[in-house]
Structures are given as structure tokens and as C-alpha cells.
Design an enzyme around this catalytic site. Structure first.
Site, PDB file in Angstrom:
ATOM      1  N   HIS A 190       8.937  -9.058   1.014  1.00  0.00           N
ATOM      2  CA  HIS A 190       8.877  -7.879   0.145  1.00  0.00           C
ATOM      3  C   HIS A 190       9.607  -8.217  -1.158  1.00  0.00           C
ATOM      4  CE1 HIS A 190       7.811  -4.753   3.258  1.00  0.00           C
ATOM      5  NE2 HIS A 190       8.331  -5.646   4.061  1.00  0.00           N
TER       6      HIS A 190
ATOM      7  N   HIS B  50       5.838 -11.966   5.691  1.00  0.00           N
ATOM      8  CA  HIS B  50       5.707 -11.474   4.323  1.00  0.00           C
ATOM      9  C   HIS B  50       7.075 -11.260   3.709  1.00  0.00           C
ATOM     10  CE1 HIS B  50       5.492  -8.120   7.185  1.00  0.00           C
ATOM     11  NE2 HIS B  50       6.167  -7.410   6.293  1.00  0.00           N
TER      12      HIS B  50
ATOM     13  N   GLY C 158      12.831  -4.587  12.240  1.00  0.00           N
ATOM     14  CA  GLY C 158      12.004  -3.529  11.669  1.00  0.00           C
ATOM     15  C   GLY C 158      10.648  -4.004  11.187  1.00  0.00           C
ATOM     16  N   GLN C 159      10.162  -5.135  11.732  1.00  0.00           N
ATOM     17  CA  GLN C 159       8.874  -5.678  11.278  1.00  0.00           C
ATOM     18  C   GLN C 159       7.720  -4.872  11.861  1.00  0.00           C
ATOM     19  OE1 GLN C 159       8.281  -9.834  12.265  1.00  0.00           O
ATOM     20  NE2 GLN C 159       6.522 -10.023  10.887  1.00  0.00           N
TER      21      GLN C 159
ATOM     22  N   ILE D  89       0.824  -1.215   0.000  1.00  0.00           N
ATOM     23  CA  ILE D  89       0.000   0.000   0.000  1.00  0.00           C
ATOM     24  C   ILE D  89       0.858   1.266   0.000  1.00  0.00           C
ATOM     25  CG2 ILE D  89      -0.249   0.382   2.505  1.00  0.00           C
ATOM     26  CD1 ILE D  89      -3.316   0.572   1.971  1.00  0.00           C
TER      27      ILE D  89
HETATM   28  P1  5GP Z   1       7.130  -4.701   7.476  1.00  0.00           P
HETATM   29  O1  5GP Z   1       7.744  -3.441   7.991  1.00  0.00           O
HETATM   30  O2  5GP Z   1       6.276  -5.393   8.497  1.00  0.00           O
HETATM   31  O3  5GP Z   1       8.154  -5.619   6.848  1.00  0.00           O
HETATM   32  O4  5GP Z   1       6.241  -4.266   6.255  1.00  0.00           O
HETATM   33  C1  5GP Z   1       4.864  -4.151   6.284  1.00  0.00           C
HETATM   34  C2  5GP Z   1       4.437  -3.635   4.923  1.00  0.00           C
HETATM   35  O5  5GP Z   1       3.048  -3.813   4.793  1.00  0.00           O
HETATM   36  C3  5GP Z   1       4.736  -2.162   4.694  1.00  0.00           C
HETATM   37  O6  5GP Z   1       5.550  -2.005   3.547  1.00  0.00           O
HETATM   38  C4  5GP Z   1       3.352  -1.534   4.522  1.00  0.00           C
HETATM   39  O7  5GP Z   1       3.326  -0.510   3.551  1.00  0.00           O
HETATM   40  C5  5GP Z   1       2.505  -2.720   4.111  1.00  0.00           C
HETATM   41  N1  5GP Z   1       1.117  -2.640   4.537  1.00  0.00           N
HETATM   42  C6  5GP Z   1       0.669  -2.360   5.805  1.00  0.00           C
HETATM   43  N2  5GP Z   1      -0.673  -2.389   5.833  1.00  0.00           N
HETATM   44  C7  5GP Z   1      -1.093  -2.704   4.585  1.00  0.00           C
HETATM   45  C8  5GP Z   1      -2.389  -2.886   4.001  1.00  0.00           C
HETATM   46  O8  5GP Z   1      -3.442  -2.775   4.639  1.00  0.00           O
HETATM   47  N3  5GP Z   1      -2.422  -3.198   2.669  1.00  0.00           N
HETATM   48  C9  5GP Z   1      -1.285  -3.351   1.939  1.00  0.00           C
HETATM   49  N4  5GP Z   1      -1.429  -3.666   0.626  1.00  0.00           N
HETATM   50  N5  5GP Z   1      -0.048  -3.194   2.453  1.00  0.00           N
HETATM   51  C10 5GP Z   1       0.041  -2.870   3.770  1.00  0.00           C
END
Ligand code: 5GP
Ligand code: ZN
Length: 121
Positions: free
Chosen positions: A110, A108, A101-102, A36
């Protein structure tokens, strides 16, 4: 919390269709969708449908799926516009825990690519 689903997990809600997402790929075990808040021209996330928080919570039962996710990433990256070969390519990244940094605690991967400069990194 059940084994397969975590009540307040936004990514479980995305898998269930309760929160909308822009689908990149789906099969029985995994789902991929656009981030997003993209950090690169191409930025999508690949998630297992089964809920587990991160690689520290993965079990031996997840090995095959994690391998399959890595193996399919190049095809999805290419379909989403990442350029081929050494002058193109893409990044895969998994953040694990606070020090990693999660922000969302459903594993997930990236996948980021496209022409630089990117927004971050
Ligand atoms: P993290 O920091 O946990 O590795 O990354 C989480 C990712 O999830 C971030 O890049 C953030 O933009 C994405 N994200 C968080 N909430 C949502 C959502 O509701 N929809 C989508 N498509 N991405 C999300
Ligand atoms: Zn979840």
C-alpha cells in the site's frame, strides 16, 4: 495453481486485465493501480506480477524485485500527488496473514499519502 498465477486471485486477474483497474505504473515484473476503497487522498497498490501470497511466502529470488518496488515508490507517490519533503511524504504498508490484517492474498504494498485527515489510520 501455477508458480506465476493463482486461479482465483483477484490481483492476478487485475494483472491479466480480466478485472479492470486504474493503472499507476507497469513494467515486466510489477504492476501498480489505485486502491478501489482508498484510505487516503492518494492510495495505490504495488504488486509483483508473479503470484505469491505475502512476505512470508517470498523467496530469495524476490529480493531484488521487492527492493526495486520500494525504490520506485517515492517516484510513483510523487506522480500521484503526494507532497515532497518532511511536511509531505507518504506511508508504505504491507499486511501479512490474518494477524497482519491481510484480506487479499497476493503480495501488495500500500502507498498512501496526500493531505490529512485520512479516512482511516
Ligand atoms: P489488504 O487488507 O489485503 O492489505 O488490502 C487489500 C486492498 O485491496 C484493500 O485496500 C482493498 O480496498 C483493495 N482491493 C480489494 N479488491 C480490489 C479490487 O478489485 N480492485 C482494487 N483496485 N482494489 C481492491
Ligand atoms: Zn495473485
Amino acid at each position: 495453481m501455477s508458480q506465476n498465477h493463482s486461479e482465483n486471485c483477484i490481483f492476478c486477474k487485475i494483472v491479466a486485465g480480466q478485472i479492470p483497474s486504474k493503472k499507476v505504473y507497469e513494467d515486466e515484473e510489477m504492476y501498480a493501480f489505485h486502491d478501489i476503497n482508498p484510505s487516503a487522498p492518494v492510495h495505490f497498490l504495488m504488486i509483483p506480477k508473479r503470484h505469491f501470497a505475502n512476505l512470508m511466502d517470498a523467496s530469495s529470488a524476490d529480493e531484488a524485485l521487492l527492493g526495486r518496488m520500494m525504490a520506485i515508490a517515492p517516484r510513483l507517490a510523487s506522480e500521484q500527488g503526494c507532497r515532497p519533503g518532511d511536511t509531505g511524504g507518504f506511508r508504505v504498508m504491507v499486511n501479512n496473514g490474518v494477524d497482519g490484517g491481510q484480506e487479499v492474498y497476493h503480495l501488495h504494498i500500500h502507498v498512501m499519502g496526500g493531505p490529512r485527515p485520512w479516512n482511516k489510520n
